[in-house]
Motif scaffolding. Structure first.
Motif, mmCIF file in Angstrom:
data_model
loop_
_atom_site.group_PDB
_atom_site.id
_atom_site.type_symbol
_atom_site.label_atom_id
_atom_site.label_comp_id
_atom_site.label_asym_id
_atom_site.label_seq_id
_atom_site.Cartn_x
_atom_site.Cartn_y
_atom_site.Cartn_z
ATOM 1 N N TRP A 328 0.911 -1.266 0.032
ATOM 2 C CA TRP A 328 -0.113 -0.040 0.358
ATOM 3 C C TRP A 328 0.908 1.107 -0.270
ATOM 4 O O TRP A 328 0.437 2.087 0.128
ATOM 5 C CB TRP A 328 -0.972 0.053 1.172
ATOM 6 N N ARG A 329 1.759 1.403 0.275
ATOM 7 C CA ARG A 329 2.858 2.119 0.928
ATOM 8 C C ARG A 329 3.538 2.927 -0.976
ATOM 9 O O ARG A 329 3.315 3.403 -1.145
ATOM 10 C CB ARG A 329 4.427 2.412 0.699
ATOM 11 N N ARG A 331 2.408 4.127 -4.117
ATOM 12 C CA ARG A 331 1.525 4.740 -5.111
ATOM 13 C C ARG A 331 2.205 4.578 -6.539
ATOM 14 O O ARG A 331 0.696 4.516 -7.463
ATOM 15 C CB ARG A 331 1.072 6.400 -4.639
ATOM 16 N N ARG A 520 -16.182 -3.960 4.752
ATOM 17 C CA ARG A 520 -15.561 -4.642 6.166
ATOM 18 C C ARG A 520 -14.614 -5.752 5.406
ATOM 19 O O ARG A 520 -15.255 -6.256 4.279
ATOM 20 C CB ARG A 520 -17.050 -5.218 6.457
ATOM 21 N N ASP A 528 -16.605 0.172 5.885
ATOM 22 C CA ASP A 528 -15.665 0.637 7.465
ATOM 23 C C ASP A 528 -14.521 0.830 5.859
ATOM 24 O O ASP A 528 -13.671 0.337 4.963
ATOM 25 C CB ASP A 528 -14.765 -1.353 7.317
ATOM 26 N N ASP A 530 -11.761 2.785 5.888
ATOM 27 C CA ASP A 530 -10.391 2.298 5.997
ATOM 28 C C ASP A 530 -10.048 0.967 6.168
ATOM 29 O O ASP A 530 -9.118 0.681 5.810
ATOM 30 C CB ASP A 530 -9.960 2.187 7.106
ATOM 31 N N GLY A 531 -10.731 0.148 5.955
ATOM 32 C CA GLY A 531 -11.128 -1.255 5.656
ATOM 33 C C GLY A 531 -10.078 -2.124 4.768
ATOM 34 O O GLY A 531 -8.786 -2.725 5.371
ATOM 35 N N GLU A 533 -7.363 0.318 3.334
ATOM 36 C CA GLU A 533 -6.799 1.529 2.812
ATOM 37 C C GLU A 533 -4.674 0.832 3.215
ATOM 38 O O GLU A 533 -4.482 1.658 2.591
ATOM 39 C CB GLU A 533 -7.452 2.582 4.313
ATOM 40 N N TYR A 534 -4.838 -0.055 4.431
ATOM 41 C CA TYR A 534 -3.513 -0.597 4.012
ATOM 42 C C TYR A 534 -3.038 -1.577 4.112
ATOM 43 O O TYR A 534 -2.456 -2.908 4.867
ATOM 44 C CB TYR A 534 -2.923 0.438 5.923
ATOM 45 N N THR A 535 -3.788 -2.584 3.091
ATOM 46 C CA THR A 535 -3.474 -3.765 2.893
ATOM 47 C C THR A 535 -3.130 -3.985 1.338
ATOM 48 O O THR A 535 -2.752 -3.131 0.778
ATOM 49 C CB THR A 535 -5.145 -4.801 2.658
ATOM 50 N N PHE A 542 -7.334 6.868 -0.056
ATOM 51 C CA PHE A 542 -6.045 7.797 0.070
ATOM 52 C C PHE A 542 -6.643 9.030 0.785
ATOM 53 O O PHE A 542 -6.697 10.230 0.526
ATOM 54 C CB PHE A 542 -4.886 8.801 -1.121
ATOM 55 N N ASP A 544 -7.194 11.436 3.150
ATOM 56 C CA ASP A 544 -6.378 12.838 4.396
ATOM 57 C C ASP A 544 -7.135 14.080 4.864
ATOM 58 O O ASP A 544 -8.317 13.983 4.148
ATOM 59 C CB ASP A 544 -4.757 12.742 3.846
ATOM 60 N N ARG A 545 -6.212 14.529 5.848
ATOM 61 C CA ARG A 545 -6.998 15.397 6.541
ATOM 62 C C ARG A 545 -8.406 17.086 4.915
ATOM 63 O O ARG A 545 -8.643 17.845 5.368
ATOM 64 C CB ARG A 545 -5.788 16.431 7.069
ATOM 65 N N ASP A 546 -6.809 17.035 3.615
ATOM 66 C CA ASP A 546 -7.212 17.472 2.742
ATOM 67 C C ASP A 546 -8.107 17.223 1.342
ATOM 68 O O ASP A 546 -8.423 17.828 1.591
ATOM 69 C CB ASP A 546 -5.579 18.078 2.369
ATOM 70 N N ARG B 545 -9.352 14.734 13.094
ATOM 71 C CA ARG B 545 -8.129 15.424 12.681
ATOM 72 C C ARG B 545 -7.163 16.942 13.870
ATOM 73 O O ARG B 545 -6.004 17.258 13.384
ATOM 74 C CB ARG B 545 -8.686 16.738 11.086
ATOM 75 N N GLN B 657 1.886 1.956 9.180
ATOM 76 C CA GLN B 657 0.374 1.907 8.643
ATOM 77 C C GLN B 657 0.193 3.091 10.177
ATOM 78 O O GLN B 657 -0.780 4.339 9.232
ATOM 79 C CB GLN B 657 -0.399 0.838 9.283
ATOM 80 N N ARG B 664 -1.100 11.243 7.702
ATOM 81 C CA ARG B 664 -2.753 11.953 7.092
ATOM 82 C C ARG B 664 -3.617 12.529 7.677
ATOM 83 O O ARG B 664 -4.590 13.379 7.111
ATOM 84 C CB ARG B 664 -3.706 10.670 6.705
ATOM 85 N N LYS B 665 -3.701 12.081 9.148
ATOM 86 C CA LYS B 665 -5.050 12.694 9.965
ATOM 87 C C LYS B 665 -5.041 14.674 10.597
ATOM 88 O O LYS B 665 -5.669 15.435 10.409
ATOM 89 C CB LYS B 665 -5.594 12.009 10.780
ATOM 90 N N HIS B 677 4.542 7.062 4.610
ATOM 91 C CA HIS B 677 3.684 6.885 3.384
ATOM 92 C C HIS B 677 2.485 8.156 3.183
ATOM 93 O O HIS B 677 1.631 8.582 4.465
ATOM 94 C CB HIS B 677 3.673 5.451 3.327
#
Lengths: 677, 677
Positions: A328-329, A331, A520, A528, A530-531, A533-535, A542, A544-546, B545, B657, B664-665, B677
């Motif tokens: 997942w790292r 891209r 899920r 879910d 982020d279920g 997201e990091y798999t 992707f 993020d806060r923005d 956030r 992770q 991100r948050k 990442h």
């Protein structure tokens, strides 16, 4: 032959009432002794026995004539409508001088013509009309079952099945009584399906042996499908020459491997002369394939195609090949690119009887994906498009989600713009395939209203241009016959209202704007965010806060947009032109990005989720109004009511989780001040 | 009696070398015919047969005298050390005039004294020393097995087991050969354990029948534990009177129910006279309990206690009761409060032979939790503290994670400040219980180094004040005997360095600052920051956030801090005083909040995760240096190496992770510019 009327099993779109128009009249059948022709005779006799009609003898007057052009001199009524060649599986339908005529060149056409008369009911015996030709737009119309023989420790008896057990096997053994399969074949034939893959594309050890020492079970199943013109296919393991044949390789270019497949396939046809062929998932999610031997997927498909060719069989080779151990790292890897990267360069290298079976979208049956670019990139390959009738990602037959509008969009998509060919045109010889949603549930499909998806799939495979709303009404009309004291209009209006827009409702309360996989992990039900997201599965958003979304542009992203021809390569590349509903599939944007609709991404997320959950609640309310009426069976009403309770609960859970996730992440409050947790 | 030396099974801390000091000398045993005393004789004989020593007859000279005060006139060497009462399970150990003496009042004490001499090895036969008294600080020292008879479809043969199958059952049947159980009993006795619960606290249908028609299996297991002074307990289903007894209720105040338990328990004791008692998980995660009848948990426990009392048995009643169908939207419900809310009001209402078994933390065996406030709130109840030797949340025996330092902190925690009683003092009569990490794996515990946790648990249960680092060295010394050409110092130095700080290393790369449950739902291995965030399980972190953490203060949060007495009620309530390592358990803070350590919360998260993953890599490097040396068995070295590879991989996954999630948050970049990442 006996027509299967099963006690305790819902008749779906073939209730006794559907046969009253035919069954109360006199019908002449002039045909041969082929299996489908005998079925037509038996169906007519069965209908007449139930509704007081009769079978007309040769030369006797009849209200309906069902005739094969090849079966001796035509009855006069049929002669009047005969014309140029009708073609494989097609039929002419006419009404002249008070006689309705179905004329076909082959027995399958006669069978489809018979069911067309059933579908039309009394209307088929109304006003005169000239001969109209009905022909399937797609040659191959297929349902795949992901059924296992042994109960799989994780995936169960039916992988991604939500309708009870398998109609073929239970706990390692075949059902002794296969009448359920016969009844299923009948339902499918009434929609136009002509092929079925009977076992899971993930072929485990026991199931692999269907090809050899358990072949008798395949033959038994084929015998149930045969009367209804449906050929049976088998999912096979690419490594069978090793696992079953004792060879030390499954290299498709090894002569011993070629011989093994030829010999083994010959044995299959000796037992099942009308066997359809193979289905193969290779080099995918752990299944073996040609990559192990440094061979291409064309090499892999062709060795099977060559083994099948002498017998008239085809191999369906699935294009669902991607790296499921992705980091997942990283891209730069894009799972959406995978099928095109693997297969487009192989265009023209596949045999004529090898069909490349491509999922409709580049990922995996998500609620909203763009059409797979593979379908537009292989003009010299027979392509089949694969859909998912079983609602893995679309509510698992606990949610009402009528999928025909989505399928219709896919089939009508034109890769080269308005003047180009539609997906349905590209796949005329390859066909349309779907994963079945049927199990041993009394309603066949778990959710009674999910029957509509199975019905619509068959109808769209026959004629992709049909209007999904009209198909829905067709299904409602057949499935919910309303007696004299019932309020047919009300029932049908309610059902239409509930179902017609249900896919878009489902989309509203689930993953937004074409971003995928917020389910899920594992079972894929419920939210879910982020279920995945990091798999390792290559299914990211992707956020993020923005902002959120996957940059698949050529300019700054994975370059996936470049797999489309113009104009789509440009439309999808352009933030300004990209359709709202696919925005996050193609672009990573700030939460404040303004959509074509005029609202921001984050406000759209809030609005859509509030609206979707409200729509689900409205569906439940509408359905509740039918309670206690005579128009719908109480047991069926009860089951649908329970499922709508779950749908409303789940829709609210989706709404709250997704909205909360994005409020927490973006910090942007809802413009309308609604409660977000 | 034969001493179990099993082929192909690692001897753990009782390798043949551990018996060379005793086995090469002359030993006099003066005891009775009780099972433990006979075991001591058999052990001595076995050691002598292997190492050339001998058993001394009465009146003969001996290097070691093992004597019971109650077994006739003491030999002269023993007379010299005899004094006041030694007490249950205790012993005196002395060396005078060249004779080492172990003197005990009861056979169990003799057995523990024997194993103390084994542990000390040659040192027990060195310089003279006056009699020192060894007595267990806690009366009850127990291991619970979460073993199933049938393989559970989700949880398998051993729930939360990471060491192969069960040593008791396999696929529905008991092992024919129970010598593995005998060998296990021997290992446990050598650490001081005196009770074992043999089956899963989630009692499924088959396992429920151990109480009745499968009681013979319990008896067979008890027969293996008996020679080593260990009593067997059974987990029972609270609804047994209904499920097994055919009653229409399991109401603990119903006379028929009381009679049923009394009668059934009587039958158990008729077969197993030294049966230990019951373990009960009631009204928890779906298990039945007294709430169904409007009764309290004291009522529930007491009906079982009353049935056991005439026979000298006890009931372990688990306090793990909480709402596992919580709504994540409802921030007023706090799972951490549940056990105290349920049980503290019941203080004083439990029978003398009812032991309330409380998990060490308020949640569920997380890497870092505060000590459960229940333990400080029930002075009039016998309390046992429950630990988890099996590493459900601490690396599942794939990660090196030596847990004794954590347990030591728990046992030394004083609810009322420095002058108050420690947890270990509160639990003297109730005891210490842990979920075992043992299975049929050749190394017993999957990860060979996880044996240390089993060993240390027994030692701390005997003497909670022991230094965990010293216990570790004890275990290393016993388990890795180094031959003449091995480099003992190097091996022991490496192992100590690797293991001693491994719990804190594990903490660094997993969930930060006392926030819990960032694991993959279901199996609980590996990171999933939001995995439980929107679920029903009551395990949240509320990261948005701006900040993260659970506000459990009285002032603005759930009020959980109020379940502690002063000073902790104030320390935890205060953002300024709350210890860093529990900050996010008690407070929701902005990412920029500055810790006592001087760094911000978010920077701490980054720093700890980079450091933790580096430490894991350093552990692997240190271990690799031992490869090819004669100091460690090659197969064991290989297995640990493979597991360290996985630990490093997993630690990096955790690091990436967690760091990515918070970058991100929060949007706050790493102050040191490392790659996130």
């Amino acid at each position: 032959m006996t027509i299967p009327h099963l006690i305790g099993v819902h008749p779906a779109w073939l209730p006794p009432e559907a046969f009253s128009a035919i069954g109360s009249r006199r019908t002449l059948v002039q045909a041969d002794e082929s299996a489908p022709a005998r079925t037509v005779r038996a169906e007519v006799a069965d209908a007449c026995a139930r509704h007081g009609g009769a079978i007309a003898g040769p030369g006797e007057a009849a209200d309906l004539v069902l005739a094969l052009t090849s079966a001796g001199p035509l009855p006069p009524a049929a002669q009047a409508v005969a014309g140029p060649e009708i073609g494989a599986e097609g039929f002419l339908l006419a009404r002249q001088d008070g006689v309705t005529v179905v004329l076909a060149d082959d027995p399958a056409g006669l069978l489809y013509g018979f069911f067309e008369v059933v579908r039309q009911g009394a209307a088929a015996f109304g006003a005169s009309r000239p001969a109209e030709a009905h022909r399937p737009a797609l040659r191959r119309r297929m349902l795949d079952h992901w059924d296992n023989i042994d109960v799989h420790p994780v995936m169960g008896q039916v992988e991604r099945g939500y309708s009870g057990g398998s109609i073929f096997w239970r706990d390692g053994v075949q059902h002794e009584d296969l009448s359920r399969v016969r009844a299923y074949a009948r339902l499918l034939a009434a929609t136009g399906i002509n092929a079925v893959g009977i076992n899971n594309v993930n072929v485990h050890a026991t199931e692999a042996r269907l090809l050899t020492d358990r072949l008798g079970e395949v033959a038994a199943i084929a015998a149930e499908f045969r009367p209804y013109g449906i050929r049976v296919h088998l999912s096979v393991n690419f490594a069978s020459p090793v696992a079953l044949g004792g060879l030390d390789t499954a290299d498709p270019l090894d002569e011993r491997v070629r011989e093994w497949w030829a010999r083994t396939t010959g044995r299959v046809y000796a037992v099942i002369p009308d066997f359809g062929g193979y289905v193969v998932k290779a080099d995918s999610e752990g299944q073996p394939g040609p990559f192990a031997y440094g061979r291409s997927h064309a090499d892999g498909a062709n060795v099977l195609a060559d083994a099948l060719a002498p017998h008239g069989g085809v191999v369906h080779w699935r294009a669902f090949v991607y790296n499921h151990r992705q980091d997942w790292r990283d891209r730069s890897t894009d799972r959406a690119r995978a099928a095109h990267d693997h297969f487009a360069p192989l265009d023209g290298q596949f045999r004529d009887n090898a069909i490349l079976q491509v999922k409709h979208g580049p990922l995996d049956f998500q609620t909203r994906e763009p059409v797979s670019p593979v379908i537009g990139a292989m003009p010299n390959t027979r392509l089949a498009v694969e859909l998912q009738v079983t609602q893995e990602y679309t509510g698992q037959q606990r949610h009402v989600c009528y999928l025909a509008p989505m399928w219709s969009e896919v089939l009508g998509f034109r890769f080269r713009g308005p003047d180009g060919r539609a997906v349905a045109d590209v796949t005329t010889s390859g066909g349309l395939v779907a994963v079945s949603n049927v199990g041993d549930d009394p309603y066949w499909t778990g959710h009674p209203l999910a029957q509509a998806n199975l019905y619509a799939f068959g109808r769209l495979a026959w004629q992709p241009g049909l209007d999904p709303a009209a198909v829905l009404d067709e299904w409602i009309g057949l499935t919910f016959p309303v007696g004299q004291d019932g309020d047919a209009e009300r029932l049908r209006g309610t059902l239409h209202e509930l179902m017609d827009g249900s896919w878009r409702t489902y989309e509203r309360y689930t993953a937004p704007l074409g971003v995928c996989f917020m389910v899920r992990p594992g079972h894929h039900y419920g939210p879910d965010v982020d279920g995945y997201e990091y798999t390792q599965w290559g299914t990211y958003h992707f956020a993020d806060r923005d902002g959120i979304g996957v940059d698949r542009t050529r300019a700054t992203g994975t370059g996936y947009t470049g797999q489309y021809p113009a104009p789509w390569s440009e439309v999808y590349e352009s933030l300004a032109e990209c359709p709202d509903e696919l925005l996050l599939f193609f672009h990573h944007v700030p939460y404040g990005h303004v959509l074509h609709s005029g609202t921001t991404v984050v406000q759209h997320i809030y609005d859509a989720h509030f609206a979707g959950a409200e729509e689900a609640a409205a569906m439940r309310a509408r359905w509740a109004e039918l309670d206690g009426t005579k128009t719908v069976d109480a047991a069926l009403h009860g089951r649908v009511s329970e499922l709508l309770d779950e749908q409303v609960r789940s829709a609210e859970e989706w709404r709250d989780q997704v909205n909360t996730y994005f409020l927490r992440k973006s910090g942007v409050p809802d413009a309308h001040g609604r409660r977000i947790h």
